[in-house]
Design an enzyme around this catalytic site. Structure first.
Site, PDB file in Angstrom:
ATOM      1  CD  GLU A  48      -3.007  -0.862   0.240  1.00  0.00           C
ATOM      2  OE1 GLU A  48      -2.879   0.182  -0.578  1.00  0.00           O
ATOM      3  OE2 GLU A  48      -3.509  -1.961  -0.658  1.00  0.00           O
ATOM      4  CB  CYS A 203     -15.517   3.378 -12.693  1.00  0.00           C
ATOM      5  SG  CYS A 203     -16.346   4.950 -12.440  1.00  0.00           S
ATOM      6  CB  CYS A 210     -21.767   2.803 -17.824  1.00  0.00           C
ATOM      7  SG  CYS A 210     -20.033   4.279 -17.013  1.00  0.00           S
ATOM      8  CB  CYS A 213     -20.657  -0.612 -14.405  1.00  0.00           C
ATOM      9  SG  CYS A 213     -20.395   0.187 -12.684  1.00  0.00           S
ATOM     10  CB  CYS A 219     -24.176   5.080 -11.526  1.00  0.00           C
ATOM     11  SG  CYS A 219     -22.720   5.944 -11.971  1.00  0.00           S
TER      12      CYS A 219
HETATM   13 FE1  SF4 Z   1     -18.360   4.341 -13.120  1.00  0.00          FE
HETATM   14 FE2  SF4 Z   1     -20.915   4.297 -12.942  1.00  0.00          FE
HETATM   15 FE3  SF4 Z   1     -19.802   3.635 -15.231  1.00  0.00          FE
HETATM   16 FE4  SF4 Z   1     -19.813   2.393 -13.333  1.00  0.00          FE
HETATM   17  S1  SF4 Z   1     -22.565   2.976 -14.484  1.00  0.00           S
HETATM   18  S2  SF4 Z   1     -18.699   2.548 -14.611  1.00  0.00           S
HETATM   19  S3  SF4 Z   1     -20.013   3.609 -11.671  1.00  0.00           S
HETATM   20  S4  SF4 Z   1     -19.495   5.530 -14.211  1.00  0.00           S
END
Ligand code: SF4
Length: 387
Positions: A48, A203, A210, A213, A219
């Site tokens: 880290e 993201c 998206c 995701c 989101c």
């Molecule tokens: Fe990022 Fe929202 Fe797209 Fe998911 S939906 S990749 S959280 S911008």
């Protein structure tokens, strides 16, 4: 809680659903990283710290080399700073390596190397901030501690459609509160790792994926079509151009290396005699370059400055190389020069300045540019041909 309306859509049932989807996604997409293999606090802590300001790809070989040399916190605590810096060489931000050594010594002395289990105790140690404390506690001990780092900062900003600067104080408070709000009670480590991986793999800073995701339905940036604008880009720093000199002063086949003192750039690392060009306008491009003669006034400047800094009377023999590199907001053109020493008898070595043969350069932690110059001088017979 700050910015309450931003959190409204995430009630308890919504958060449970989000965690379930994340868990399923993580089971398929988790990154295989060497520091995740053992789940022990020591390698997690080292990784880290290395990952601060540095990419995973750059860190992996350093992490493996570091753990091979210092496999336990006890071995690290007993190490010399030079040895630790040598294994950090090239990673940059060397205060991280100095702080790692300080923290290892404190922990071994105070608790036989056992890590404390609270954020407050961990953040009291040198070089450990709130994020690193959260990572150690959750990854190694499954203690519920939130994390916000570069990837989750972007992910959370988008989930909340937080349009202000998330690095500013109010943004930080909001995102840390959100990270805490999302945290499960169990399997906290894998939850935190899953949101970091989601930020890193899906993201992404540009063109987030998206459609694939797992938190898309939670989101707000996606709902608003603003995922590319959030978070706002940080203003690029104003760049300052500078010229510096690095003088390889040779005596009897050896070169002077000096250790940078505390409080200076690259403290603890060794280097050739290095200083900036001050009180002079920028050197025109044509002044330096392989095979070009150095303007007399710059030769005088360099020779006088070397004398002021070391007491050595040197004669610049030739231009060796120009190295261009960037340090924070400075773009540096480093002029590497070879010099002979005219008064070696009047110079006394000390703990922080030695004559070093090229065959010994590898025993010293050097700055990246110092290492490049060292490699140049190590080429067979180079120094003999040059003087
Ligand atoms: Fe990022 Fe929202 Fe797209 Fe998911 S939906 S990749 S959280 S911008």
């Amino acid at each position: 809680m700050l910015d309450e309306p931003l959190f409204e859509s995430l009630d308890s049932a919504t958060r449970s659903g989000l965690r379930r989807r994340l868990k399923t996604w993580y089971a398929k997409r988790a990154r295989s990283l060497p520091w995740r293999e053992t789940g022990e606090a020591y390698p997690i802590w080292i990784s880290e710290i290395m990952l601060q300001q540095t990419t995973v790809t750059a860190v992996v070989p350093y992490f493996e080399k570091f753990l091979a040399r210092f496999p336990t916190i006890h071995e690290l605590a007993n190490a010399e700073q030079d040895d630790v810096l040598r294994h950090w060489e090239g990673l940059g931000y060397y205060s991280r390596a100095r702080n790692i050594l300080k923290t290892a010594k404190v922990l071994v002395e105070e608790s036989d190397g056992v890590f404390p289990r609270t954020v407050d105790e961990l953040t009291a140690l040198p070089g450990i901030g709130r994020y690193t404390a959260g990572a150690i506690l959750s990854f190694a001990f499954d203690i519920p501690a939130p994390i916000v780092e570069a990837n989750t900062l972007r992910l959370f900003s988008r989930m909340l459609a937080y349009e202000d600067d998330p690095r500013a104080s109010r943004g930080q408070k909001t995102l840390w509160a959100f990270a805490e709000h999302l945290l499960p009670r169990k399997e906290v480590g894998s939850f935190n790792q899953s949101i970091m991986d989601l930020g890193s793999l899906v993201c992404t800073p540009t063109k987030p994926d998206c459609p694939n995701c797992p938190v898309q339905k939670n989101c707000q940036a996606f709902a608003l079509g603003k995922q590319e604008q959030i978070p706002p880009k940080a203003a690029p720093p104003e760049i300052t151009q500078v010229v510096e000199f690095s003088v390889a002063a040779q005596h009897d086949g050896q070169f002077l290396l000096r250790q940078n003192p505390e409080g200076q750039r690259w403290a603890g690392l060794w280097d050739f005699i290095r200083f900036p060009l001050e009180d002079e306008p920028l050197v025109p491009e044509s002044v330096f370059g392989s095979g070009k003669p150095l303007a007399k006034r710059f030769l005088n400047y360099v020779e006088k400055t070397v004398f002021k800094q070391t007491g050595l009377e040197v004669q610049i023999k030739r231009f060796l190389a120009e190295q261009k590199h960037t340090v924070t907001r400075y773009q540096i053109r480093l002029q590497c020069l070879l010099a002979s020493v005219e008064n070696p008898g009047e110079f006394t070595e000390s703990k922080t300045q030695h004559w070093v043969a090229p065959t010994e350069f590898d025993n010293y932690p050097l700055s990246t540019t110092g290492r490049k110059l060292a490699r140049l001088l190590q080429k067979d017979g180079t120094q003999l041909r040059l003087l």
